[in-house]
Motif scaffolding. Structure first.
Motif, PDB file in Angstrom:
ATOM      1  N   TRP A 256     142.743  16.724  95.172  1.00  0.00           N
ATOM      2  CA  TRP A 256     142.205  15.719  96.106  1.00  0.00           C
ATOM      3  C   TRP A 256     140.779  16.119  96.436  1.00  0.00           C
ATOM      4  CZ3 TRP A 256     142.957  16.554 101.921  1.00  0.00           C
ATOM      5  CH2 TRP A 256     143.395  17.851 102.205  1.00  0.00           C
ATOM      6  N   THR A 257     140.019  15.169  96.962  1.00  0.00           N
ATOM      7  CA  THR A 257     138.581  15.408  97.137  1.00  0.00           C
ATOM      8  C   THR A 257     138.232  15.512  98.623  1.00  0.00           C
ATOM      9  OG1 THR A 257     138.269  13.024  97.197  1.00  0.00           O
ATOM     10  CG2 THR A 257     137.948  14.104  95.064  1.00  0.00           C
ATOM     11  N   GLU A 258     136.982  15.928  98.851  1.00  0.00           N
ATOM     12  CA  GLU A 258     136.446  15.990 100.211  1.00  0.00           C
ATOM     13  C   GLU A 258     136.488  14.592 100.854  1.00  0.00           C
ATOM     14  OE1 GLU A 258     136.047  19.192 101.060  1.00  0.00           O
ATOM     15  OE2 GLU A 258     135.500  18.360 102.985  1.00  0.00           O
ATOM     16  N   GLU A 259     136.184  13.580 100.042  1.00  0.00           N
ATOM     17  CA  GLU A 259     136.191  12.198 100.554  1.00  0.00           C
ATOM     18  C   GLU A 259     137.599  11.802 100.988  1.00  0.00           C
ATOM     19  OE1 GLU A 259     134.671  13.137  97.763  1.00  0.00           O
ATOM     20  OE2 GLU A 259     132.569  12.772  98.265  1.00  0.00           O
TER      21      GLU A 259
ATOM     22  N   GLN B  78     136.279  13.223  90.221  1.00  0.00           N
ATOM     23  CA  GLN B  78     134.901  12.713  90.323  1.00  0.00           C
ATOM     24  C   GLN B  78     134.926  11.208  90.586  1.00  0.00           C
ATOM     25  OE1 GLN B  78     133.845  14.276  86.356  1.00  0.00           O
ATOM     26  NE2 GLN B  78     132.046  15.142  87.354  1.00  0.00           N
ATOM     27  N   VAL B  79     135.861  10.531  89.921  1.00  0.00           N
ATOM     28  CA  VAL B  79     135.975   9.082  90.120  1.00  0.00           C
ATOM     29  C   VAL B  79     136.411   8.816  91.572  1.00  0.00           C
ATOM     30  CG1 VAL B  79     137.161   6.979  89.354  1.00  0.00           C
ATOM     31  CG2 VAL B  79     136.539   8.743  87.687  1.00  0.00           C
ATOM     32  N   GLU B  80     137.359   9.638  92.043  1.00  0.00           N
ATOM     33  CA  GLU B  80     137.826   9.465  93.429  1.00  0.00           C
ATOM     34  C   GLU B  80     136.662   9.593  94.419  1.00  0.00           C
ATOM     35  OE1 GLU B  80     141.593  11.358  94.714  1.00  0.00           O
ATOM     36  OE2 GLU B  80     140.418  12.247  96.324  1.00  0.00           O
ATOM     37  N   SER B  81     135.787  10.588  94.191  1.00  0.00           N
ATOM     38  CA  SER B  81     134.642  10.769  95.101  1.00  0.00           C
ATOM     39  C   SER B  81     133.791   9.519  95.148  1.00  0.00           C
ATOM     40  CB  SER B  81     133.736  11.914  94.640  1.00  0.00           C
ATOM     41  OG  SER B  81     134.396  13.107  94.736  1.00  0.00           O
ATOM     42  N   VAL B  82     133.497   8.956  93.983  1.00  0.00           N
ATOM     43  CA  VAL B  82     132.645   7.759  93.949  1.00  0.00           C
ATOM     44  C   VAL B  82     133.339   6.610  94.681  1.00  0.00           C
ATOM     45  CG1 VAL B  82     131.643   5.979  92.459  1.00  0.00           C
ATOM     46  CG2 VAL B  82     131.460   8.394  91.811  1.00  0.00           C
ATOM     47  N   LEU B  83     134.616   6.409  94.390  1.00  0.00           N
ATOM     48  CA  LEU B  83     135.329   5.280  95.004  1.00  0.00           C
ATOM     49  C   LEU B  83     135.317   5.378  96.521  1.00  0.00           C
ATOM     50  CD1 LEU B  83     138.477   5.003  92.695  1.00  0.00           C
ATOM     51  CD2 LEU B  83     136.472   3.513  92.723  1.00  0.00           C
ATOM     52  N   LEU B  84     135.622   6.575  97.014  1.00  0.00           N
ATOM     53  CA  LEU B  84     135.791   6.691  98.464  1.00  0.00           C
ATOM     54  C   LEU B  84     134.468   6.718  99.213  1.00  0.00           C
ATOM     55  CD1 LEU B  84     138.956   8.910  98.882  1.00  0.00           C
ATOM     56  CD2 LEU B  84     138.712   6.484  98.478  1.00  0.00           C
ATOM     57  N   ARG B  85     133.377   6.812  98.468  1.00  0.00           N
ATOM     58  CA  ARG B  85     132.077   6.691  99.138  1.00  0.00           C
ATOM     59  C   ARG B  85     131.636   5.226  99.176  1.00  0.00           C
ATOM     60  NH1 ARG B  85     128.702  10.550  95.949  1.00  0.00           N
ATOM     61  NH2 ARG B  85     130.429  11.954  95.520  1.00  0.00           N
TER      62      ARG B  85
ATOM     63  N   ILE C  26     136.489   0.035 100.259  1.00  0.00           N
ATOM     64  CA  ILE C  26     137.445   0.486  99.246  1.00  0.00           C
ATOM     65  C   ILE C  26     138.484   1.401  99.900  1.00  0.00           C
ATOM     66  CG2 ILE C  26     137.588   2.085  97.266  1.00  0.00           C
ATOM     67  CD1 ILE C  26     136.835  -0.780  96.570  1.00  0.00           C
ATOM     68  N   ALA C  27     139.763   1.201  99.569  1.00  0.00           N
ATOM     69  CA  ALA C  27     140.839   2.026 100.129  1.00  0.00           C
ATOM     70  C   ALA C  27     141.171   3.175  99.168  1.00  0.00           C
ATOM     71  CB  ALA C  27     142.079   1.157 100.335  1.00  0.00           C
ATOM     72  N   PRO C  28     141.769   4.266  99.682  1.00  0.00           N
ATOM     73  CA  PRO C  28     141.989   5.438  98.830  1.00  0.00           C
ATOM     74  C   PRO C  28     143.204   5.309  97.903  1.00  0.00           C
ATOM     75  CG  PRO C  28     142.675   5.902 101.054  1.00  0.00           C
ATOM     76  CD  PRO C  28     142.132   4.515 101.076  1.00  0.00           C
ATOM     77  N   HIS C  29     143.340   4.203  97.218  1.00  0.00           N
ATOM     78  CA  HIS C  29     144.458   4.015  96.291  1.00  0.00           C
ATOM     79  C   HIS C  29     143.908   3.467  94.988  1.00  0.00           C
ATOM     80  CE1 HIS C  29     147.041   4.729  99.684  1.00  0.00           C
ATOM     81  NE2 HIS C  29     146.399   3.805 100.357  1.00  0.00           N
TER      82      HIS C  29
END
Ligand code: DLL
Length: 447
Positions: free
Chosen positions: A213-216, A341-348, A352-355
């Motif tokens: 999981w990411t910082e975001e 890395q993709v998760e970081s971009v999405l959550l910034r 956008i929701a974290p799913h």
């Protein structure tokens, strides 16, 4: 205050302890496990050649395939009479990887997990709702024994049963949640659907791990559940959870229980040991394990190590949050892409929701990546309100909003990661939720 004095040893004191323990474990596996005897002999190395911790580089690696080839009991260093627990982790293919514990190992596990809970600020005043799965997976029992060791009241609810989780959070006044980060978010979603007022929940901290999981993602969880989210790491082959964990004071790197589990970072291509700070594959020697110690086990997890003393007072090296597993890394048109890395971009990205799900297909000779991601409920409500206006100009504007979100994601994935991606925005709850480890990648390319 740290749980054990070993967490604050000076670097020379730590090296001395590690040297003694490394020598001991080498003798143990050489004399008791035929697999290691032949590995050592192949390298023409005897346990007596290991004089101090730096000599670890002389030792052979152990790989996951070695565990499979010695399935089920071939790597045990104790007769079955002394084994009191067996866990296993299911791989994607074939037989599971088996791990064994004797009484001392179970005690060690409770101690390192007590360190983990203490690191997260948990004490005997807390009520721990343990939503890691109980069973062959090490998460449930690992967290259970550690929470009991610090004297907390443990609720062994296990994974799943989301509505019941919420009922117990309210009725039992749980102050600590232990689960995968993805399940924590799912619990939040269901609580929202049930229109639960979060003020009726006393949670203050969550110990999350078992998947990257990411910082975001941390920020999302902390904001939504109004708690501190602590990253905890481990793997069954070494002990389960309890290998390393963040402290609540700094939340900056995971304190490695390096007096028991010696960490190295290697270049995964060459096997060469890398200095502190450099990123590579984490390799661990479980020096204090008795039933099934492993020498230089290649975890496949990508991270780095930082030896600086932490502001919490602990002196153990800190592992950066895991970027992902070497074998989860997608190579798309020659570019290395970690799902994190993709998760970081999405959550910034706003709205956008974290799913999300990353799907990779091969069209002809070309790989294509498609990211399916949910928009937030607020975004959906905004859009719905606009659509209802019947004002055509506004409707077009609304579509533009969606197009802009997609374009932003595509541009940032291209700029930051270096690949082109298709983006499909889907409504809230369109993506299946996970009650354990989340599956976020679907790779449809021929193997
Ligand atoms: O997942 C043990 C565990 C349980 C850790 C509960 C933390 C909390 P395995 O099922 O053997 O054991 O899977 C181990 O999961 O090699 C990593 O790839 C991944 N993993 C575990 N913790 C983290 C984390 C448990 N905090 C594999 N961040 C490991 C990223 C993690 N990946």
């Amino acid at each position: 205050m740290p749980w054990n004095p070993e967490e604050t040893l000076s670097r020379p004191e730590m090296a001395k302890l590690q040297s003694e323990r490394l020598q001991k474990v080498c003798e143990r596996v050489y004399s008791r496990v035929p697999f290691y005897k032949s590995k050592f002999d192949e390298k023409k190395i005897k346990p007596s050649d290991i004089k101090n911790i730096q000599d670890v580089v002389k030792l052979p690696f152990t790989k996951k395939s070695d565990l499979r080839e010695n399935y089920p009991y071939g790597l045990f260093a104790e007769p079955l009479d002394n084994i009191v627990r067996i866990h296993a982790s299911s791989g994607t293919t074939g037989k599971p990887t088996v791990v064994a514990y004797n009484r001392n190992d179970i005690n060690l596990w409770a101690e390192v997990m007590a360190r983990t809970f203490t690191c997260a600020g948990v004490t005997n005043k807390d009520v721990v709702q343990n939503a890691y799965g109980y069973g062959l997976f090490t998460g449930g029992l690992g967290a259970h024994y550690g929470a009991e060791r610090v004297g907390a009241a443990v609720i062994p609810i296990s994974g799943g049963n989301t509505q019941k989780q919420i009922m117990l959070l309210q009725d039992f006044g749980s102050t600590v949640l232990t689960s995968t980060p993805s399940f924590a978010l799912y619990i939040y979603d269901v609580a929202c659907e049930m229109k639960i007022n979060l003020d009726t929940i006393k949670l203050k901290v969550g110990l999350f791990g078992a998947e990257p999981w990411t910082e975001e993602m941390r920020h999302e969880i902390e904001e939504r559940l109004r708690i501190k989210a602590i990253d905890i790491y481990g793997l069954s082959e070494i002990i389960g959870p309890g290998v390393s964990s963040e402290c609540i004071e700094a939340q900056s790197g995971l304190h490695f229980n390096e007096d028991h589990f010696y960490p190295e970072i290697i270049n995964p291509e060459t096997g060469e040991q890398l200095p502190y700070g450099q990123e590579g594959e984490l390799v661990i020697t479980s020096m204090s394990r008795e039933a099934m110690p492993l020498i230089r086990y290649r975890t496949g997890d990508i991270t780095n190590l930082n030896p600086e003393k932490c502001k919490c007072g602990r002196t153990t090296v800190r592992m950066r949050r895991v970027r992902g597993r070497a074998d989860d890394m997608l190579i798309i048109r020659g570019v290395n892409v970690f799902p994190s890395q993709v998760e970081s971009v999405l959550l910034r990205t706003k709205d956008i929701a974290p799913h999300y799900i990353i799907e990779v297909n091969r069209k002809g000779r070309m790989d294509e990546m498609n990211v399916r991601v949910e928009v937030t409920t607020e975004c959906m409500d905004k859009l719905a309100a606009k659509v209802l206006t019947t004002d055509l100009k506004q409707f077009a504007q609304e579509e533009e909003d969606l197009i802009k979100i997609k374009r932003d994601i595509q541009k940032n994935v291209k700029d930051i990661i270096g690949v082109n991606t298709e983006v499909t925005l889907v409504p809230p709850n369109a993506i299946q939720r996970s009650e354990g480890k989340a599956k976020r990648v679907i790779d449809n390319r021929p193997k």
